[in-house]
Design an enzyme around this catalytic site. Sequence first.
Site, PDB file in Angstrom:
ATOM      1  CB  SER A  89      -1.083  -0.124   1.290  1.00 32.27           C
ATOM      2  OG  SER A  89      -2.077   0.957   1.092  1.00 32.27           O
ATOM      3  CD  GLU A 138      -5.556  -4.850  -3.684  1.00 36.52           C
ATOM      4  OE1 GLU A 138      -5.207  -3.532  -3.168  1.00 36.52           O
ATOM      5  OE2 GLU A 138      -4.460  -5.904  -3.908  1.00 36.52           O
ATOM      6  CG  HIS A 192      -5.364  -2.791   0.362  1.00 37.30           C
ATOM      7  ND1 HIS A 192      -4.885  -2.189  -0.833  1.00 37.30           N
ATOM      8  CD2 HIS A 192      -4.533  -2.293   1.322  1.00 37.30           C
ATOM      9  CE1 HIS A 192      -3.795  -1.268  -0.521  1.00 37.30           C
ATOM     10  NE2 HIS A 192      -3.629  -1.268   0.729  1.00 37.30           N
TER      11      HIS A 192
END
Length: 299
Positions: free
Chosen positions: A146, A241, A271
Site C-alpha cells: 500500500s 481492490e 488489499h
Amino acid sequence: MTPPDDRHEIAALRALIAASPRPANLAERRARMESITAIDPIPLDIAMAPLQIGAMAAEWSLAPGSDARKALLFFHGGGYLSGSLKSHRTMVTGAGRAAGIRTLAIDYRRAPEHPFPAALEDARAAWDFLATQGYGPGDILVGGDSAGGGLTLALCLALKAERLPLPAGLWLVSPWTDLKITGASIAEKDADDPLIHRGYLQELAEAYLAGRTPADDPLVSPLYGDLAGLPPALIQVGTAETLLDDAVRLARRLALADGRATLSVWPRMIHAWPIWHARLAAGRAALAEMGAFARAQLG
C-alpha cells in the site's frame, strides 16, 4: 493457481474485518489496524532484534537458514497515517523466510503529525543505515504494501535523482501510487473492497500532503515520475481492490519505460492480503512468489 479453498478463507477474513469497523478517532484507527493485521503471531523460530536508526525504531528479523548477507528493507502500509512494526510483523517475517534473507522493518514517522517528506526521509535513513552495516545496493530488496509500496518507489526515484545505485529489486504489494486518486477501479471495485474507498483515500492524501505538496509530485505519487532505469519489480495485487488500477497502471508505466515488471494479479484477494498469510493459502503462495523473485534478483 489460487488454492481451491480460498473462497472460504477470504470470506472468513472479510467477516473478521467487517466485525471491526474503522473508527473516526485516529488513535483508535491505529489500534484497530494492529488488532486486525497482527492477529496471527510470528513463529517462535524467527529471531527478532529491535534497534534504533537515529530516533527511529526498527527491527531486524531472521528465519533459520536465511542468508544474513542479503536483506529486505520493508516499509509498512497504512496510508502514511497508520501501520507500525507490530501491524506488519507477520508479513515481513513471512517474507524474509520465503526469500531466505534478513529483513529490516522501520517505524517511519506518520502523518498528520509528520506529513511528507518525513516518511521518505526515514526511508532514506534506513537505506543509508544498511550501507553502514555492510550491505551494498545489490544485496538489498526494497518493498512494502500500500503506502509502503509507494514509499518504496519514492525512495528509488530520490536515489535515482542523486545518480546513486539502486536496490536489486522492488516488491510492491497493492501499491498506492496515485494520490490524485484517478484510477477507474476506485469506483469499479468500491462494492467489492472491504477496506479502501475514495473518501478514506482522500482523507489520507490530504493529511500526508498537508496542503504543501501537489498530489502529482512523483515523490508522493510515483505513477507520475520518470520510471526509466528502476530495478526489476514484482507487483502483486488482488482483484477485489479499489487500488487495482494503481498497480496495473504502474506496470504499464514501467513497461513503457523499458523496465522489467511482473504484474501478478490474484483473484478474489483483498488489499494487502499477504499480511494474513497464516490463514490464507493465497497469502502463502504470494509470499512464495516473492521469495522466488527475491532469489532471482539477489543471486
